[in-house]
Design a protein around this motif. Structure first.
Motif, mmCIF file in Angstrom:
data_model
loop_
_atom_site.group_PDB
_atom_site.id
_atom_site.type_symbol
_atom_site.label_atom_id
_atom_site.label_comp_id
_atom_site.label_asym_id
_atom_site.label_seq_id
_atom_site.Cartn_x
_atom_site.Cartn_y
_atom_site.Cartn_z
ATOM 1 N N CYS A 3 0.827 -1.214 0.000
ATOM 2 C CA CYS A 3 0.000 0.000 0.000
ATOM 3 C C CYS A 3 0.860 1.261 0.000
ATOM 4 N N THR A 6 2.536 1.706 -3.429
ATOM 5 C CA THR A 6 1.555 2.094 -4.451
ATOM 6 C C THR A 6 1.193 3.561 -4.335
ATOM 7 N N ILE A 7 0.910 4.023 -3.128
ATOM 8 C CA ILE A 7 0.546 5.429 -2.919
ATOM 9 C C ILE A 7 1.716 6.347 -3.280
#
Length: 74
Positions: A3, A6-7
């Motif tokens: 996560c 990805t961000i």
């Protein structure tokens, strides 16, 4: 880690995933976001992380995470 990477990637940051070959070939990881660098051993992974990073974030993990934290702090 997925996560966070990805961000960061979506936000325009450079993302480099450094992974031991045995883990990459063993189906233990998901698709890498950004660039992927495969190395022979975990020690090589830590060394490459030190060479290619400006900062580190430690996320909850296991014994391997603790080893990386101690290597980076020393």
């Amino acid at each position: 880690m997925g996560c966070v990477s990805t961000i960061a990637h979506v936000g325009g940051s450079q993302v480099l995933g450094i992974i031991p070959t045995a883990l990459a070939e063993g189906n233990f990881v998901r698709k890498t976001v950004g660039e992927e660098l495969r190395v022979p051993t975990m020690q090589d992974r830590i060394s490459k992380m030190l060479d290619n990073s400006d900062a580190f974030i430690a996320l909850p993990g296991g014994i391997g995470t603790l080893e990386e934290i101690f290597q980076i702090a020393s």
